[in-house]
Motif scaffolding. Structure first.
Motif, PDB file in Angstrom:
ATOM      1  N   GLY A  38       0.812  -1.213   0.000  1.00 27.91           N
ATOM      2  CA  GLY A  38       0.000   0.000   0.000  1.00 27.91           C
ATOM      3  C   GLY A  38       0.844   1.262   0.000  1.00 27.91           C
ATOM      4  O   GLY A  38       0.504   2.250  -0.655  1.00 27.91           O
ATOM      5  N   GLN A  39       1.962   1.235   0.710  1.00 28.86           N
ATOM      6  CA  GLN A  39       2.853   2.398   0.730  1.00 28.86           C
ATOM      7  C   GLN A  39       3.455   2.653  -0.651  1.00 28.86           C
ATOM      8  O   GLN A  39       3.582   3.798  -1.075  1.00 28.86           O
ATOM      9  N   TRP A  40       3.812   1.585  -1.349  1.00 28.45           N
ATOM     10  CA  TRP A  40       4.321   1.745  -2.714  1.00 28.45           C
ATOM     11  C   TRP A  40       3.211   2.249  -3.635  1.00 28.45           C
ATOM     12  O   TRP A  40       3.432   3.135  -4.457  1.00 28.45           O
ATOM     13  N   ALA A  41       2.010   1.686  -3.506  1.00 29.20           N
ATOM     14  CA  ALA A  41       0.893   2.076  -4.370  1.00 29.20           C
ATOM     15  C   ALA A  41       0.497   3.538  -4.156  1.00 29.20           C
ATOM     16  O   ALA A  41       0.101   4.221  -5.100  1.00 29.20           O
ATOM     17  N   ASN A  42       0.606   4.015  -2.926  1.00 31.19           N
ATOM     18  CA  ASN A  42       0.283   5.409  -2.616  1.00 31.19           C
ATOM     19  C   ASN A  42       1.455   6.354  -2.865  1.00 31.19           C
ATOM     20  O   ASN A  42       1.374   7.534  -2.552  1.00 31.19           O
ATOM     21  N   GLU A  43       2.534   5.799  -3.403  1.00 27.17           N
ATOM     22  CA  GLU A  43       3.760   6.545  -3.691  1.00 27.17           C
ATOM     23  C   GLU A  43       4.376   7.170  -2.446  1.00 27.17           C
ATOM     24  O   GLU A  43       5.044   8.196  -2.509  1.00 27.17           O
ATOM     25  N   GLU A  44       4.134   6.542  -1.288  1.00 29.50           N
ATOM     26  CA  GLU A  44       4.817   6.961  -0.069  1.00 29.50           C
ATOM     27  C   GLU A  44       6.265   6.483  -0.109  1.00 29.50           C
ATOM     28  O   GLU A  44       7.130   7.058   0.539  1.00 29.50           O
ATOM     29  N   LYS A  45       6.494   5.408  -0.849  1.00 32.63           N
ATOM     30  CA  LYS A  45       7.840   4.901  -1.096  1.00 32.63           C
ATOM     31  C   LYS A  45       8.077   4.992  -2.589  1.00 32.63           C
ATOM     32  O   LYS A  45       7.171   4.788  -3.387  1.00 32.63           O
ATOM     33  N   ARG A  46       9.298   5.305  -2.963  1.00 32.13           N
ATOM     34  CA  ARG A  46       9.647   5.324  -4.383  1.00 32.13           C
ATOM     35  C   ARG A  46      11.152   5.189  -4.530  1.00 32.13           C
ATOM     36  O   ARG A  46      11.905   5.484  -3.607  1.00 32.13           O
ATOM     37  N   ASP A  55       5.929  13.910 -13.520  1.00 26.34           N
ATOM     38  CA  ASP A  55       4.639  13.258 -13.731  1.00 26.34           C
ATOM     39  C   ASP A  55       3.828  13.954 -14.818  1.00 26.34           C
ATOM     40  O   ASP A  55       2.948  13.361 -15.416  1.00 26.34           O
TER      41      ASP A  55
END
Length: 65
Positions: A38-46, A55
């Protein structure tokens, strides 16, 4: 006798045995795995990039007219 390799769950920090007995490794549970996803999907991690693309850049691949 071999030693068991242990790591910390990247989400909660709980100790996880790195092996077949830990099906969600490196996470301790499905819950921690889904939190991370979920953190990756919400772009909290990149993953950092050196690219100057943003973007708002057109990624459609169609030539400008």
């Amino acid at each position: 006798m071999s030693e068991l390799l242990t790591i910390e769950c990247p989400t909660c920090g709980k100790t996880v045995v790195w092996g077949e007995i830990s099906p969600y490794r490196p996470f301790c549970s499905k819950r921690c795995q889904l939190i991370d996803l979920g953190q990756w999907a919400n772009e909290e991690k990149r993953i950092p990039s050196q690219s100057e693309n943003s973007d708002s850049d057109d990624w459609s691949g169609q030539p400008e007219q």
